[in-house]
Enzyme design. Structure first.
Site, PDB file in Angstrom:
ATOM      1  N   HIS A 307      61.592  16.482  45.472  1.00 43.47           N
ATOM      2  CA  HIS A 307      59.909  16.197  45.194  1.00 43.47           C
ATOM      3  C   HIS A 307      59.204  17.366  44.814  1.00 43.47           C
ATOM      4  CE1 HIS A 307      55.910  14.697  46.127  1.00 43.47           C
ATOM      5  NE2 HIS A 307      56.413  13.605  46.236  1.00 43.47           N
ATOM      6  N   ASP A 364      60.784   6.901  46.624  1.00 42.79           N
ATOM      7  CA  ASP A 364      61.392   5.873  45.673  1.00 42.79           C
ATOM      8  C   ASP A 364      62.651   5.497  46.395  1.00 42.79           C
ATOM      9  OD1 ASP A 364      59.713   7.682  43.584  1.00 42.79           O
ATOM     10  OD2 ASP A 364      59.297   5.547  43.876  1.00 42.79           O
TER      11      ASP A 364
HETATM   12  C1  SDX Z   1      57.114  10.562  42.844  1.00 43.22           C
HETATM   13  O1  SDX Z   1      54.361  14.194  42.970  1.00 43.22           O
HETATM   14  C2  SDX Z   1      54.104  13.253  43.799  1.00 43.22           C
HETATM   15  O2  SDX Z   1      53.528  13.119  44.619  1.00 43.22           O
HETATM   16  C3  SDX Z   1      55.016  12.141  43.200  1.00 43.22           C
HETATM   17  C4  SDX Z   1      55.278  10.779  44.189  1.00 43.22           C
HETATM   18  C5  SDX Z   1      53.896   9.963  44.329  1.00 43.22           C
HETATM   19  O3  SDX Z   1      53.824   9.438  45.389  1.00 43.22           O
HETATM   20  O4  SDX Z   1      52.989   9.986  43.507  1.00 43.22           O
HETATM   21  O5  SDX Z   1      55.666  11.185  45.323  1.00 43.22           O
HETATM   22  C6  SDX Z   1      56.141   9.832  43.677  1.00 43.22           C
HETATM   23  O6  SDX Z   1      57.155  10.748  41.831  1.00 43.22           O
HETATM   24  C7  SDX Z   1      58.322  11.032  43.655  1.00 43.22           C
HETATM   25  C8  SDX Z   1      59.680  11.525  42.955  1.00 43.22           C
HETATM   26  C9  SDX Z   1      60.452  10.557  42.192  1.00 43.22           C
HETATM   27  N1  SDX Z   1      61.277  11.139  41.258  1.00 43.22           N
HETATM   28  C10 SDX Z   1      62.703  11.143  41.575  1.00 43.22           C
HETATM   29  O7  SDX Z   1      63.241  10.584  42.594  1.00 43.22           O
HETATM   30  C11 SDX Z   1      63.683  11.724  40.127  1.00 43.22           C
HETATM   31  C12 SDX Z   1      64.770  12.597  40.767  1.00 43.22           C
HETATM   32  N2  SDX Z   1      63.954  13.855  41.360  1.00 43.22           N
HETATM   33  C13 SDX Z   1      63.983  15.013  40.486  1.00 43.22           C
HETATM   34  O8  SDX Z   1      63.777  14.632  39.040  1.00 43.22           O
HETATM   35  C14 SDX Z   1      63.106  16.063  40.865  1.00 43.22           C
HETATM   36  O9  SDX Z   1      63.254  16.338  42.175  1.00 43.22           O
HETATM   37  C15 SDX Z   1      61.601  15.781  40.838  1.00 43.22           C
HETATM   38  C16 SDX Z   1      61.062  15.786  39.253  1.00 43.22           C
HETATM   39  C17 SDX Z   1      61.015  14.857  41.600  1.00 43.22           C
HETATM   40  C18 SDX Z   1      60.976  17.409  41.367  1.00 43.22           C
HETATM   41  O10 SDX Z   1      61.510  18.357  40.396  1.00 43.22           O
HETATM   42  P1  SDX Z   1      60.938  20.054  40.722  1.00 43.22           P
HETATM   43  O11 SDX Z   1      60.228  19.916  42.006  1.00 43.22           O
HETATM   44  O12 SDX Z   1      60.262  20.222  39.642  1.00 43.22           O
HETATM   45  O13 SDX Z   1      62.352  20.514  41.159  1.00 43.22           O
HETATM   46  P2  SDX Z   1      63.145  21.118  39.838  1.00 43.22           P
HETATM   47  O14 SDX Z   1      63.002  20.150  38.827  1.00 43.22           O
HETATM   48  O15 SDX Z   1      62.594  22.509  39.458  1.00 43.22           O
HETATM   49  O16 SDX Z   1      64.543  21.265  40.472  1.00 43.22           O
HETATM   50  C19 SDX Z   1      64.761  22.386  41.511  1.00 43.22           C
HETATM   51  C20 SDX Z   1      66.178  22.316  41.867  1.00 43.22           C
HETATM   52  C21 SDX Z   1      67.042  22.411  40.281  1.00 43.22           C
HETATM   53  O17 SDX Z   1      68.452  22.943  40.546  1.00 43.22           O
HETATM   54  P3  SDX Z   1      68.448  24.591  40.400  1.00 43.22           P
HETATM   55  O18 SDX Z   1      67.922  24.784  38.663  1.00 43.22           O
HETATM   56  O19 SDX Z   1      67.467  25.204  41.255  1.00 43.22           O
HETATM   57  O20 SDX Z   1      69.881  24.856  40.214  1.00 43.22           O
HETATM   58  O21 SDX Z   1      66.725  21.233  42.234  1.00 43.22           O
HETATM   59  C22 SDX Z   1      67.410  20.413  41.307  1.00 43.22           C
HETATM   60  C23 SDX Z   1      67.259  20.944  40.054  1.00 43.22           C
HETATM   61  O22 SDX Z   1      68.485  20.761  39.304  1.00 43.22           O
HETATM   62  N3  SDX Z   1      67.181  18.945  41.564  1.00 43.22           N
HETATM   63  C24 SDX Z   1      67.987  18.014  41.757  1.00 43.22           C
HETATM   64  C25 SDX Z   1      67.134  16.773  41.936  1.00 43.22           C
HETATM   65  N4  SDX Z   1      65.935  17.040  41.955  1.00 43.22           N
HETATM   66  C26 SDX Z   1      65.784  18.647  41.631  1.00 43.22           C
HETATM   67  N5  SDX Z   1      69.233  17.919  41.589  1.00 43.22           N
HETATM   68  C27 SDX Z   1      70.109  16.801  41.677  1.00 43.22           C
HETATM   69  N6  SDX Z   1      69.428  15.549  42.175  1.00 43.22           N
HETATM   70  C28 SDX Z   1      67.788  15.750  41.896  1.00 43.22           C
HETATM   71  N7  SDX Z   1      67.314  14.544  42.211  1.00 43.22           N
END
Ligand code: SDX
Length: 428
Positions: A307, A364
């Site tokens: 998140h 989700d």
């Molecule tokens: C919602 O913002 C809100 O409030 C949204 C929401 C709402 O109520 O409106 O809460 C609803 O959108 C919930 C989120 C739903 N999305 C997902 O479940 C999709 C999967 N999650 C990711 O895509 C990700 O976690 C995000 C997009 C939600 C958040 O991304 P960030 O905070 O920008 O984190 P990042 O992409 O910078 O990742 C940080 C690290 C990375 O690894 P490193 O580069 O540090 O090695 O964490 C890893 C990422 O690769 N990572 C994951 C991951 N999420 C982040 N690795 C594997 N699986 C994942 N799901």
């Protein structure tokens, strides 16, 4: 603590006021930055460190896993309130009295019919159309049928636009669902509760009376409350910036629906189910998919995990996980998918990759399992998210308009070509 922040640029010091919120959050007010420095701006891709507004609607603390609507905890509201009550709270700032809630509901019911010509728009879509695309189009189309609700300025006109969309949006959701299933586009019943009516409009079969299932009704009401607002997330920020051009409530909401559709945002609930189903089809080998999620070379992500703000458990996920158990148990549904979800969660919460990155299940991760048990198809999950988020979007749009916030217009740092002369095509 000082009430100012000092910035030094090329040996010159600049001071900017600090803004402290009611929950002691501190922000540097940089609204005079560009004018007091030599056009210096800040840069913050994805706005991870940037506040777009001051808001009194929702407070969340990502580190502590706290979520409150107008000061009330999500745990209390999910347990003690109903969705229409929470919608009133988010939009107008206080829990309604019995009389206020009755008037709000009757004003909404008075607007719960849509122009018959909207059926023609619904009919024009192929059954294969994604429901979120249909819903965004129908919501924007409402502007054409309700021109008086476009550029509203007075609180009275805003109220009229708000009860209009709260009355008509559930019809658009139901018709979007029924179109895909080849069912007649009809209405529910003004004698029913707000969420009861949504269930009847969606699921009533043309040749039988609709029998309300209290377990499904209670689960949907709770899910809608849990999705109702989440401060300045991607889709809400989209609604606020679109609304800041005074395009009106319906068109602003349509932009929010499109933003929510993305799989990194609200579309994640659909992506979670598709992921769980593919893991199940692949023999339920959760270790294989955990490895894929951690492999930088593999684009696969564990959907429903992580998140932008919560670096602790998403409080909504905890409530939804408990509800998933209850609903499936009450409905007598044995769902292998739920077992796979629980196995993934258990592994992820122990795995250093996820623990180090503070990746926890989000709203989700479990919601789709309940929607599926309720008979809602996967590609309608994000539509249900939008149905829940509607009052939050409305509240945020109303706050932005009542605060007379300026049109949103971020700056940029240009990194393209500097000035160069045109060359005729035969010289290139
Ligand atoms: C919602 O913002 C809100 O409030 C949204 C929401 C709402 O109520 O409106 O809460 C609803 O959108 C919930 C989120 C739903 N999305 C997902 O479940 C999709 C999967 N999650 C990711 O895509 C990700 O976690 C995000 C997009 C939600 C958040 O991304 P960030 O905070 O920008 O984190 P990042 O992409 O910078 O990742 C940080 C690290 C990375 O690894 P490193 O580069 O540090 O090695 O964490 C890893 C990422 O690769 N990572 C994951 C991951 N999420 C982040 N690795 C594997 N699986 C994942 N799901």
């Amino acid at each position: 603590m000082s009430d100012k922040a000092t910035l030094e640029i090329n040996g010159k010091k600049y001071e900017f006021p600090l803004v402290v919120g009611t929950e002691k959050e501190v922000a540097i007010d940089i609204s005079s930055l560009r004018s007091t420095t030599d056009s210096v701006i800040t840069l913050d891709p994805g706005y991870k460190n940037t506040g777009s507004c001051e808001s009194a609607i929702t407070f969340l603390d990502g580190e502590k896993g706290i979520l409150r609507y107008r000061g009330y905890s999500i745990e209390e509201l999910a347990e003690k309130a109903d969705f229409l009550e929470v919608a009133f709270l988010l939009i107008f700032g206080e829990l309604p009295t019995t009389e206020q809630l009755q008037k709000f509901h009757s004003d909404i019911k008075a607007q719960s019919v849509v122009d018959e010509d909207i059926r023609k728009i619904v009919d024009a879509f192929p059954k294969s159309a994604h429901p979120m695309g249909v819903l965004a189009s129908l919501t924007s189309a409402l502007t054409a049928f309700n021109p008086s609700s476009v550029n509203v300025n007075s609180e009275e006109d805003m109220y009229k636009a708000i009860v209009k969309i709260l009355g008509k949006f559930p019809v658009l959701v139901a018709w979007t669902f029924r179109k895909k299933n080849g069912l007649p586009l009809d209405y529910g019943d003004k004698n029913l509760g707000y969420v009861e009516n949504i269930l009847k409009m969606m699921f009533k079969q043309p040749n039988e009376d609709y029998k309300m299932n209290p377990i499904v009704l209670n689960a949907l009401d709770k899910l809608l409350i849990l999705h109702a607002d989440h401060e300045q997330n991607c889709s809400t920020s989209t609604v606020r910036i679109a609304g800041s051009s005074h395009v009106g409530l319906f068109a602003s909401l349509s932009t929010g629906i499109s933003a929510l559709w993305g799989p990194l945002h609200g579309g994640a609930n659909q992506a979670v189910l598709e992921m769980l189903e593919s893991i199940n089809a692949d023999g339920g080998d959760t270790d294989k998919y955990m490895a894929k999620a951690k492999d930088k070379e593999d684009p696969f992500r564990l959907m429903g995990f992580g998140h932008r703000v919560y670096k602790n458990f998403d409080p909504r996920a905890k409530i939804i996980k408990k509800a998933a158990d209850e609903v499936l148990n009450d409905l007598g549904v044995e769902d292998k998918i739920l077992e796979i979800a629980k196995a993934l969660e258990k592994e992820a919460l122990q795995d250093p990759y996820f623990v180090d990155r503070k990746l926890y299940p989000n709203v989700d991760f479990y919601s789709g399992i309940i929607y599926r048990a309720m008979g809602i198809p996967t590609d309608m999950f994000t539509v249900m998210f939008a149905l829940g988020r509607l009052p939050g979007w409305i509240a945020q749009w109303r706050e932005m308009r009542l605060n007379k916030e300026p049109i949103g217009r971020p700056r940029q740092v240009y990194v393209g070509e500097t000035l160069r002369s045109f060359r005729a095509i035969d010289k290139r």
